[in-house]
Motif scaffolding. Structure first.
Motif, PDB file in Angstrom:
ATOM      1  N   GLY A   1      53.876  42.790  63.143  1.00 45.86           N
ATOM      2  CA  GLY A   1      53.062  42.458  62.416  1.00 45.86           C
ATOM      3  C   GLY A   1      52.421  43.078  61.727  1.00 45.86           C
ATOM      4  O   GLY A   1      51.606  41.931  60.684  1.00 45.86           O
ATOM      5  N   LYS A   2      52.220  44.250  61.431  1.00 44.02           N
ATOM      6  CA  LYS A   2      52.111  44.601  59.986  1.00 44.02           C
ATOM      7  C   LYS A   2      52.129  43.727  58.066  1.00 44.02           C
ATOM      8  O   LYS A   2      51.106  43.685  58.206  1.00 44.02           O
ATOM      9  N   VAL A   3      54.054  43.654  58.406  1.00 41.24           N
ATOM     10  CA  VAL A   3      53.906  42.470  57.651  1.00 41.24           C
ATOM     11  C   VAL A   3      53.720  40.828  57.256  1.00 41.24           C
ATOM     12  O   VAL A   3      52.811  40.609  56.314  1.00 41.24           O
ATOM     13  N   GLU A   4      53.321  40.681  58.371  1.00 41.57           N
ATOM     14  CA  GLU A   4      52.570  39.321  58.432  1.00 41.57           C
ATOM     15  C   GLU A   4      51.539  39.447  58.191  1.00 41.57           C
ATOM     16  O   GLU A   4      51.590  38.483  57.413  1.00 41.57           O
ATOM     17  N   GLU A   5      51.316  40.153  58.751  1.00 43.94           N
ATOM     18  CA  GLU A   5      49.236  40.917  58.171  1.00 43.94           C
ATOM     19  C   GLU A   5      48.919  40.581  56.582  1.00 43.94           C
ATOM     20  O   GLU A   5      48.060  39.983  55.990  1.00 43.94           O
ATOM     21  N   ASN A   6      50.321  41.429  55.807  1.00 43.59           N
ATOM     22  CA  ASN A   6      50.086  41.280  55.187  1.00 43.59           C
ATOM     23  C   ASN A   6      49.950  40.553  54.243  1.00 43.59           C
ATOM     24  O   ASN A   6      49.118  39.073  53.306  1.00 43.59           O
ATOM     25  N   SER A   7      51.051  39.747  54.552  1.00 39.86           N
ATOM     26  CA  SER A   7      51.621  38.374  53.165  1.00 39.86           C
ATOM     27  C   SER A   7      50.378  37.659  54.051  1.00 39.86           C
ATOM     28  O   SER A   7      50.438  36.371  53.217  1.00 39.86           O
ATOM     29  N   LYS A   8      50.359  37.107  55.373  1.00 36.41           N
ATOM     30  CA  LYS A   8      49.134  36.396  55.377  1.00 36.41           C
ATOM     31  C   LYS A   8      47.658  36.367  54.790  1.00 36.41           C
ATOM     32  O   LYS A   8      46.985  35.546  53.962  1.00 36.41           O
ATOM     33  N   THR A  32      44.549  34.878  49.158  1.00 40.42           N
ATOM     34  CA  THR A  32      44.042  35.049  48.161  1.00 40.42           C
ATOM     35  C   THR A  32      44.368  33.868  47.136  1.00 40.42           C
ATOM     36  O   THR A  32      44.010  33.278  46.213  1.00 40.42           O
ATOM     37  N   TRP A  33      45.832  33.073  47.150  1.00 37.97           N
ATOM     38  CA  TRP A  33      45.910  32.346  46.570  1.00 37.97           C
ATOM     39  C   TRP A  33      45.471  31.316  47.193  1.00 37.97           C
ATOM     40  O   TRP A  33      45.163  30.967  45.698  1.00 37.97           O
ATOM     41  N   LYS A  34      45.825  30.876  48.363  1.00 38.36           N
ATOM     42  CA  LYS A  34      44.769  29.382  48.666  1.00 38.36           C
ATOM     43  C   LYS A  34      43.348  29.655  47.286  1.00 38.36           C
ATOM     44  O   LYS A  34      43.061  28.621  47.011  1.00 38.36           O
ATOM     45  N   PHE A  35      42.589  30.783  47.926  1.00 39.25           N
ATOM     46  CA  PHE A  35      41.029  30.383  47.218  1.00 39.25           C
ATOM     47  C   PHE A  35      41.272  30.422  46.103  1.00 39.25           C
ATOM     48  O   PHE A  35      40.896  29.668  45.417  1.00 39.25           O
ATOM     49  N   GLY A  36      42.293  31.687  45.359  1.00 36.32           N
ATOM     50  CA  GLY A  36      42.404  31.158  43.454  1.00 36.32           C
ATOM     51  C   GLY A  36      42.628  29.691  42.956  1.00 36.32           C
ATOM     52  O   GLY A  36      41.736  29.725  42.211  1.00 36.32           O
TER      53      GLY A  36
END
Lengths: 624, 268
Positions: A346-353, A358-362
């Protein structure tokens, strides 16, 4: 007789197993990714273990310490892949023959027929794999493996590619076949039903280790932990009356009684019905309370008792149906690890999301800024001509006159505020084609009288004037490898000569020069020189470039082509006046020039003293 | 709603027809604008024959080298994984995007008389620039990346399990390559060959720079077209038509073979 013991590190765990089997079927059962297929590949030699040994019938296939590692093609192990991996370009017959094509033709025929008969697929011999059903493919794959008479048979998920309706039938047939063969066989599966039917012995695998092995009956009745119990469909519950549980109890789902009230029995649990599955005459209930377990009750009981999902029920098992199983430390391990694993995931998925966001925003910010900059920039340039009233002139200029024309245009623009001249520098023939196809231009400067005359004939210009004179020179690389010092040397020394192609002015002038020289050096001179030519270029720049690079040993170009930059790399040898041919540039104003007065003025400037001085500065001769 | 759907449909068709027209019209115009009799007449001269012969000759040799040296590289790229493989694959595509004249200069810097290897070669009296060898080398250089990329994809498409099963059946890696990998990858390999052949046939910039332009020796069809453009556009158009026809027939032939072979693989 097969015995093995090996280790190999995978990404998350280490496969570390050892077994010893006779002419029997061992089924390795476990979830996908538990290392069971890896184990098969190591046995077949397709993967190399990090440590351990493999022995098959007294011959050693792998031994780490003695550095023995027999390649797969010499192990004589039959391997049937999960998707059967039939060769799509070969027929069934060819697929089966594939592994024995070193044998004699008769031997091949006998063996193929034998194995096709054994698997009852004679009628498919000439079919391509794409036309076969799943069950047929499996038989072909088995036939192909068996025809080599393997000492060991490995089956990777042999039934998982089949649909449910054919599976039971094929499973039973496979069991019969394995019984007939009586060679050591290892089957890998994740389905307990396969294991129950096929296995003489079952080994349950998890995280690269064998947790429990025994006959199907043994592991079903006395599962070592809840992991094994889950596979076999048995219930396994730890006894919680002690401080630390010492033992577990195991019972079959069909021995569970269900009621709405407690009956005070020793082995009684309560919980809520979470799931109901109708299996023929039985209904399988999943009951969730302090413990989760399955109960199978007759359909009548469900209907009479009006059991439904979400009901709170009591379940008890009679004492004689309870089996005591010693508590295994792996019980809690497997439980806890599962929970941990879920959390981690669960945690890993959250991080990657988050990262993705951030990427998308940038990315969108950057693209937005770019669009804004582009639009603003375009507007800025688009608005420019409107604010200051500007006259745009267009000049088509032969490439050789690039430098003097650039200078003159700058001078002209300085004298006439608001006038800007766009000059196109290209080969004269290109400019001529552009003019003939209706290009708008004020001024045309041609390096070739032929082209400007043709343009005049078409009525695009009225009158043209010579504007500058140019001479040809010989250029050689600085180190002068062919030892060229005069025009005469071009005919006597072996040399790689590069000149212009005859269809461009420089090519014609060059040939004219050689012809002129014939008078002095004899009729064969020009022929001899031309035979030394290694390349015909379409522009003087290309000739010069090849000489500057040292590839060509001599070339003939216009004097003005040899700019200071080129003078560093090449040496100039002048051609005597009496042989040389003047290359003349001609200039004209077009008939439908957009700015006729300014064009006339510019042409006059070029023809008079100031203009001529600029041409001379770049090495041209004055027309006067 | 219906109106919108029709509009979308029409837009779709217009886009497709427009794109096709844009792509084909410039090439077709070569045939349409001039009369066929004139095209044939202009073709009938020594320079064109020499250029055609030289083009076919050099590209055939180039192709042999491309296949012989490109295939192992493509196979290795398809079947092995190592650090920096991605970087290598991108680097391999550089010749595709590099301007061809730059490639020509690069080849000169290596094999030219003052080049890195050229000086050593000249000791053995081997001179490459301005010879047919240079033409072949330029073609090899430009076409190999296309061949390797396409061939790699067709090797990658061959299921590793087939190769593994072949080995467990007692067939060595080398024989597996010829009995399984090559037959299954062949359609893809053929289109790789066709593509690189067509590219080699059209190679211009690097040849011009590295091999020069001498009729009968280094003047291939594209160079003949370029030279003819300086004087007689009709001849240039005729030779262009010839080059287009040769390339088209080549690609058509290969696509037929490709179709036929895919059929034999997938069905009885």
């Amino acid at each position: 007789m097969l015995s093995f013991q090996f280790k190999k590190r995978l990404r998350d765990f280490t496969v570390d197993i050892s077994q010893s089997i006779g002419a029997e079927t061992l089924v390795l059962i476990g979830h996908s990714g538990c290392g069971k297929s890896t184990a098969l590949k190591m046995l077949a030699g397709l993967l190399t273990p990090e440590d351990g040994m493999i022995k098959l019938n007294e011959s050693c296939l792998f031994e780490k310490k003695q550095m023995i590692n027999v390649p797969p093609e010499e192990r004589n192990i039959g391997y049937v892949f999960q998707n059967y991996a039939l060769f799509p370009h070969l027929t069934v017959q060819e697929n089966v023959e594939y592994g024995i094509n070193k044998l004699s033709k008769e031997e091949q025929e006998v063996r193929v027929e034998e194995v096709l008969n054994l698997l009852e697929i004679q009628s498919l011999a000439n079919t391509k794999p794409a036309m076969l059903s799943g069950g047929e493919q499996q038989r072909v794959a088995l036939a192909r493996a068996l025809v080599t008479r393997p000492k060991l048979l490995l089956l990777d998920e042999p039934l998982s590619a089949l649909d449910v309706s054919t599976r039971t039938h094929v499973r039973a047939e496979l069991k019969l076949l394995l019984g007939k063969l009586s060679i050591p066989t290892i089957v890998v599966t994740h389905d307990y039903e396969d294991a129950r039917v096929l296995a003489d012995r079952v080994a349950v695998m998890d995280q690269g280790k064998i947790i429990q092995s025994g006959t199907p009956k043994e592991i079903s009745q006395f599962p070592a932990n809840d992991f094994v119990a889950k596979f076999t469909g048995t219930n396994l519950i730890p006894l919680l009356d002690q401080e630390t549980p010492q033992s577990c109890i195991s019972f079959n789902p069909w021995d569970v009684e269900i009621g709405f009230e407690s009956n005070g029995s020793e082995y009684e649990w309560q919980g809520i019905i979470r799931d109901m599955a109708w299996l023929g005459g039985l209904v399988r209930l999943q009951i969730e309370g302090d413990e989760t377990f399955f109960a199978e009750v007759p359909v009548e009981r469900v209907e009479d008792g009006k059991l439904k999902m979400g009901d709170h029920v009591y379940a008890y098992v009679r004492l004689e149906d309870i089996r005591m199983v010693p508590f295994s430390p792996s019980f809690n391990r497997s439980r806890n690890e599962k929970r941990k694993g879920e959390k981690r995931k669960g945690k890993v998925e959250e991080n990657s999301k988050k990262v993705r966001k951030t990427w998308k925003f940038g990315f969108s910010v950057i693209s937005f800024l770019m669009i804004v900059a582009f639009v603003l920039g375009y507007k800025a340039t688009a608005n420019f001509p409107e604010t200051t009233k500007q006259v745009n002139m267009i000049a088509l200029v032969a490439a050789n006159a690039t430098d003097p024309l650039n200078d003159l245009i700058k001078i002209f623009e300085k004298e006439h505020q608001g006038v800007s001249i766009n000059a196109t520098y290209a080969g004269t023939h290109i400019l001529r084609t552009q003019l003939e196809n209706g290009a708008k231009a004020d001024l045309f400067l041609s390096a070739d009288i032929k082209h400007i005359e043709a343009v005049k004939e078409k009525g695009i210009i009225e009158q043209f004037y010579p504007v500058s004179l140019n001479k040809e020179v010989i250029v050689v690389p600085k180190n002068n490898p062919a030892n060229i010092h005069s025009l005469k040397d071009l005919g006597t020394n072996p040399v790689k000569l590069v000149i212009g192609v005859e269809s461009v002015p420089i090519g014609r002038y060059t040939r004219q020069i050689f012809k002129n020289t014939n008078k002095t050096y004899g009729d064969q001179f020009s022929k001899k020189v031309l035979s030394q030519v290694v390349s015909l270029e379409t522009s003087t720049k290309a000739v010069l470039q090849k000489v500057a690079l040292g590839e060509a040993e001599a070339g003939i170009v216009y004097k003005t082509d040899v700019t200071p930059e080129f003078k560093k790399k090449v040496k100039i040898i002048s051609i005597p006046e009496k042989y040389n041919v003047y290359a003349t540039n001609y200039i004209a104003v077009t008939k439908n020039a957009p700015n006729p007065e300014l064009a006339e003025e510019l042409m006059k400037k070029l023809l008079l003293d100031k203009g001529q001085a600029v041409f001379q500065k770049y090495g041209y001769d004055s027309i006067k | 709603m219906f109106f919108l759907k029709t509009l979308a449909r029409i837009t779709f068709i217009v886009i497709i027809v427009g794109t096709l027209t844009y792509l084909f019209l410039p090439l077709l115009s070569v045939f349409v604008t001039k009369s066929p009799a004139m095209l044939l007449n202009k073709l009938n001269n020594d320079i064109t024959y020499q250029a055609l012969f030289l083009s076919l000759h050099t590209t055939s040799i180039a192709l042999i080298f491309i296949i012989a040296f490109g295939t192992p590289l493509a196979y290795w790229l398809a079947k092995s994984s190592f650090q920096g493989k991605n970087g290598l694959e991108v680097a391999l595509k550089m010749p595709i995007v590099a301007p061809t004249a730059v490639v020509g200069v690069g080849l000169l810097l290596v094999f030219g008389q003052r080049g890195l290897l050229g000086q050593t070669l000249s000791l053995f009296n081997i001179e490459i620039p301005f010879t047919s060898i240079a033409v072949v080398m330029a073609q090899i250089f430009m076409a190999t990346p296309f061949f390797v990329t396409t061939a790699r994809q067709s090797f990658e498409a061959v299921d590793d399990q087939l190769l593994e099963v072949s080995r467990t059946l007692g067939v060595s890696t080398w024989r597996t390559f010829w009995r399984i990998t090559i037959p299954l990858a062949l359609p893809g390999l053929l289109s790789a060959v066709a593509l690189s052949w067509a590219l080699a046939l059209g190679e211009f910039g690097a040849t011009m720079m590295f091999a020069g332009n001498l009729p009968g020796k280094t003047q291939t069809l594209p160079l003949a077209i370029f030279t003819a453009l300086q004087s007689n556009a009709d001849v240039a158009v005729s030779i262009s038509a010839l080059l287009l026809v040769v390339s088209f027939l080549l690609l058509l032939f290969v696509s037929f073979i490709d179709k036929y072979m895919r059929l034999t693989i997938s069905s009885r």
